[in-house]
Design an enzyme around this catalytic site. Structure first.
Site, short mmCIF file in Angstrom:
data_model
loop_
_atom_site.label_atom_id
_atom_site.label_comp_id
_atom_site.label_asym_id
_atom_site.label_seq_id
_atom_site.Cartn_x
_atom_site.Cartn_y
_atom_site.Cartn_z
N ASP A 1 0.27 5.24 0.69
CA ASP A 1 -0.80 5.84 1.47
C ASP A 1 -0.68 7.35 1.66
O ASP A 1 0.36 7.84 2.08
CB ASP A 1 -0.61 5.23 2.86
CG ASP A 1 -1.90 4.86 3.52
OD1 ASP A 1 -2.95 5.10 2.93
OD2 ASP A 1 -1.82 4.35 4.63
N GLU B 1 0.84 -1.20 0.00
CA GLU B 1 0.00 0.00 0.00
C GLU B 1 0.88 1.25 0.00
O GLU B 1 1.89 1.30 0.68
CB GLU B 1 -0.89 -0.02 1.25
CG GLU B 1 -1.84 1.14 1.35
CD GLU B 1 -2.84 1.00 2.51
OE1 GLU B 1 -3.42 -0.09 2.67
OE2 GLU B 1 -3.00 1.96 3.26
N THR C 1 1.85 10.11 5.40
CA THR C 1 2.12 9.16 4.31
C THR C 1 2.78 7.91 4.86
O THR C 1 3.44 7.95 5.90
CB THR C 1 3.06 9.78 3.24
OG1 THR C 1 4.35 10.01 3.81
CG2 THR C 1 2.51 11.09 2.72
N GLU D 1 -2.89 10.12 3.86
CA GLU D 1 -4.01 10.31 4.78
C GLU D 1 -3.98 11.75 5.26
O GLU D 1 -2.96 12.22 5.75
CB GLU D 1 -3.88 9.37 5.99
CG GLU D 1 -3.87 7.91 5.62
CD GLU D 1 -4.12 7.01 6.83
OE1 GLU D 1 -3.85 7.44 7.96
OE2 GLU D 1 -4.59 5.88 6.62
#
Ligand SMILES: *[C@@H]1O[C@H](CO)[C@@H](O)[C@H](O)[C@H]1NC(C)=O
Ligand SMILES: *[C@@H]1O[C@H](CO)[C@@H](O)[C@H](O)[C@H]1NC(C)=O
Length: 320
Positions: A141, A139, A157, A143
């Site tokens: 990421d 993943e 991140t 956020e």
């Protein structure tokens, strides 16, 4: 995060929307690129202008949030999307944009246990292998951690490979991300992962797999976006809770652009790019990256001595 059944979106406005797009002769609508996969009952699409539709993801106390997943999956590529974050008091909310490996991924080995009654023993195979590690989880990421009105958002991140994350870097956004759309991007190629904000690189994660640093290289990923409640930890370490009197909360997404990874001339696909090739280096503006990190980075796992004082820093932190 649980994936629930597709949403019960209101059908009529969507038909109108699709008809409008067809009339305008425009190619890509977000509506055609993604599925609402979670908590979609109050989320909706609307037409912002001809050919540009916006998804409004909704969070309220009763649904716990909502999310979407791209219909297609990709092995390397560049993903750009415009997001306008939850306005005013967004404390406790988290808005995300990430890519993760295709679901379902290959099933992890199931734990076997045996149970015996008297002399008869049977092997029990767990159908819900919750207790095995997440060995295939990849993943990348982004956020966005909400905050009280007037206080800054944090861009959090992370990179997960083979089920292991713990590679957090955080940034303070240098603009108000709630009054306008801004472009957030993930560039994922065989040489590195780059995270960009309005075209400015803020993070790079290099492929040092040849030196035993995990890097996602073989699984197709889907794009996802979510808006959910994380007030146990998201804002000021969990001290500031979601104010449900402000609900429903909305985050807006538009203009998803997916650019397939292009290898250097003569190379068949990105995964075959020769190791010594510098083709992907030209996509990274190192000076801009350093400047953005100097000015906006507020957390970097690679310098968190307290956290790693016992087991030592992860390998990628100590390599040039
Ligand atoms: C945020 O606050 C402003 C000023 O009070 C208000 O006009 C606006 O509607 C609010 N926005 C949202 C999304 O609640
Ligand atoms: C919220 O605002 C406070 C005070 O400015 C700041 O310390 C914090 O890092 C901000 N972000 C989050 C996610 O708590």
């Amino acid at each position: 995060m649980a994936l629930l059944s597709p949403s019960s979106l209101v059908v009529l406005p969507l038909l109108v929307l699709v008809a409008m797009a067809a009339r305008a002769g425009v190619a890509t609508l977000l509506y055609d690129q993604i599925d609402i996969t979670w908590g979609g009952d109050r989320s909706f699409f609307y037409m912002e202008q001809e050919g540009v539709d916006v998804l409004a993801l909704c969070l309220e106390q009763t649904n716990g949030g909502s999310g979407f997943t791209s219909k297609d999956a990709y092995l390397f590529g560049r993903f750009d999307i415009d997001i306008m974050l939850v306005a005013n008091n967004s404390a406790g909310t988290v808005t995300t944009f990430y890519v993760r490996q295709l679901i379902p991924s290959p099933p992890p080995p199931r734990p076997r246990r045996s149970a015996c009654i008297g002399r008869r023993c049977v092997v029990l195979v767990s159908l819900m292998p919750d207790d095995v590690p997440w060995p295939y989880h990849d993943e990348i990421d982004l956020e966005f951690l909400g905050n009280s009105t007037g206080e800054p958002y944090t861009l959090h991140t992370n990179v997960f490979v083979n089920g292991a994350g713990g590679r957090e870097q955080q940034f303070r956004l240098w603009f108000d991300p709630t009054t306008d759309f801004h472009t957030y991007s993930i560039e994922w190629n065989p040489k590195h992962i780059i995270i960009l904000v309005d075209g400015t690189p803020v993070r790079v994660f290099k492929n040092d797999a040849s030196r035993d640093v995990p890097f996602p290289t073989w699984q197709h990923m889907r794009l996802q976006g979510t808006l959910w409640n994380a007030d146990q930890w998201a804002t000021q370490g969990g001290r500031v809770k979601t104010d449900w009197t402000q609900a429903p909360f909305f985050a807006y997404y538009r203009n998803l652009r997916v650019t397939p990874c292009a290898p250097s001339p003569g190379v068949a696909w990105c995964g075959d790019e020769p190791r010594e090739s510098t083709w992907f280096e030209q996509r990274l503006d190192m000076a801009a990256l350093r400047k953005a990190q100097e000015e906006h980075m507020i957390y970097d796992y690679c310098v968190d001595e307290k956290r790693f004082k016992d087991k030592g820093f992860p390998k990628e932190c100590t390599m040039e």
